[in-house]
Design an enzyme around this catalytic site. Sequence first.
Site, PDB file in Angstrom:
ATOM      1  N   HIS A  14      19.634   3.403 120.808  1.00  0.00           N
ATOM      2  CA  HIS A  14      18.201   3.125 120.753  1.00  0.00           C
ATOM      3  C   HIS A  14      17.543   4.420 120.267  1.00  0.00           C
ATOM      4  CE1 HIS A  14      18.062  -0.537 123.646  1.00  0.00           C
ATOM      5  NE2 HIS A  14      17.798  -0.932 122.419  1.00  0.00           N
ATOM      6  N   ASP A  49      15.040   6.115 121.036  1.00  0.00           N
ATOM      7  CA  ASP A  49      14.594   7.154 121.983  1.00  0.00           C
ATOM      8  C   ASP A  49      15.735   8.049 122.472  1.00  0.00           C
ATOM      9  OD1 ASP A  49      15.464   4.840 123.426  1.00  0.00           O
ATOM     10  OD2 ASP A  49      14.331   5.399 125.213  1.00  0.00           O
ATOM     11  N   HIS A  50      16.966   7.745 122.022  1.00  0.00           N
ATOM     12  CA  HIS A  50      18.114   8.580 122.409  1.00  0.00           C
ATOM     13  C   HIS A  50      18.773   9.269 121.222  1.00  0.00           C
ATOM     14  CE1 HIS A  50      18.172   7.133 126.619  1.00  0.00           C
ATOM     15  NE2 HIS A  50      17.473   6.167 126.041  1.00  0.00           N
ATOM     16  N   HIS A  76      23.545  -2.467 129.440  1.00  0.00           N
ATOM     17  CA  HIS A  76      22.215  -2.312 128.844  1.00  0.00           C
ATOM     18  C   HIS A  76      22.063  -3.373 127.746  1.00  0.00           C
ATOM     19  CE1 HIS A  76      18.549  -0.279 127.915  1.00  0.00           C
ATOM     20  NE2 HIS A  76      18.947   0.304 126.805  1.00  0.00           N
ATOM     21  N   ASP A  82      20.838   4.302 129.621  1.00  0.00           N
ATOM     22  CA  ASP A  82      20.011   3.277 130.206  1.00  0.00           C
ATOM     23  C   ASP A  82      20.955   2.185 130.694  1.00  0.00           C
ATOM     24  OD1 ASP A  82      18.353   4.908 128.636  1.00  0.00           O
ATOM     25  OD2 ASP A  82      17.428   3.283 127.558  1.00  0.00           O
ATOM     26  N   HIS A 127      13.982   9.221 132.676  1.00  0.00           N
ATOM     27  CA  HIS A 127      13.756   8.043 131.819  1.00  0.00           C
ATOM     28  C   HIS A 127      12.684   7.120 132.408  1.00  0.00           C
ATOM     29  CE1 HIS A 127      14.615   4.621 129.162  1.00  0.00           C
ATOM     30  NE2 HIS A 127      15.258   5.468 128.379  1.00  0.00           N
TER      31      HIS A 127
HETATM   32 ZN   LIG Z   1      15.999   4.675 126.558  1.00  0.00          ZN
HETATM   33 ZN   LIG Z   2      17.989   1.870 125.647  1.00  0.00          ZN
END
Ligand SMILES: [Zn+2]
Ligand SMILES: [Zn+2]
Length: 302
Positions: free
Chosen positions: A63, A65-66, A139, A207, A266
């Site tokens: 994702h 955001d990572h 996830h 996550d 997170h």
């Molecule tokens: Zn995330």
């Molecule tokens: Zn994620």
Amino acid sequence: MLDVCLLGTGGMMPLPHRWLTSLLIRYNGRMILIDCGEGTQIPLKMAEWGFKAIDVILFTHYHADHIAGLPGLLLTLGNSGREEKVTIMGPPGLKKVVEGVTVISPQLPFPLELVELSDSEESEQYKSNIFITSIPVDHTLTCVSYSIEIKRQGKFDVEKAKNLNIPMNYWGRLQKGETIIMEDKVIKPEMVLGESRKGIKICYCTDTRPTEGLVPFVEKADLLICEGMYGHVDDSHKAVEKKHMTFYEAAILAKHGGVDELWLTHYSPALNDPEEYIHDTKAIFANTIAGKDLMTKTIKFQ
Ligand SMILES: [Zn+2]
Ligand SMILES: [Zn+2]
């Protein structure tokens, strides 16, 4: 002795007062970075640990955001004069993702080594004297959690070494776990070392939903860094739906795993003040700390 710096504590998007979740680990002057979202270079710069010694970059999943911060970071590593290989590890899909994002960071002065980790079983890698173990988690995308461990040999037994007539210049190598061949004799480290001692273990889980496998995976960690996307109990259904955890689920994992300390991270961008929910979380696991950007800790051998 191992140092950790939680560079950011946000999920989904960086905020003016909260960078995206990422962890920097330093051991013997070398560094491992876990996750690199948009803007991770800023807290990396603020931490003042430098960039050049980052040998390994680990990704939990792909994702944005990572991972969206990777091309910029690689360019910075190149500008820092780095020429030695950088190893990048992550779940299957790593090669495709890295090939994609490095289109905008071409001509790096160092080679990249890509290691795709299993998405069906635990796997262990050994880099810069550190054991890196990953485990598949639950996830919305294929995702793994990490355990970073420094294992420690038993105490060197001087009397035993003397009785075996081992010259002192071999002692250090045996202490590091090396087998020595001396003329016609083979000396194994277990012949001169006592029982192995507790090392250092850090776990990083984001996550994911809580899974059965995570409890033994985080067992007796000195520090568990775990996602807590939602603080309010009323948001529990969102955690199930979006495959994240609430603070309370992270605390239950820490308790069942018998870890020493829990740092939450997170956070949802909608969660303004994580401290608001810490009192209730501590009722489940007393040694819970609401993670803050650039929070650091040094963990020493017992
Ligand atoms: Zn995330
Ligand atoms: Zn994620």
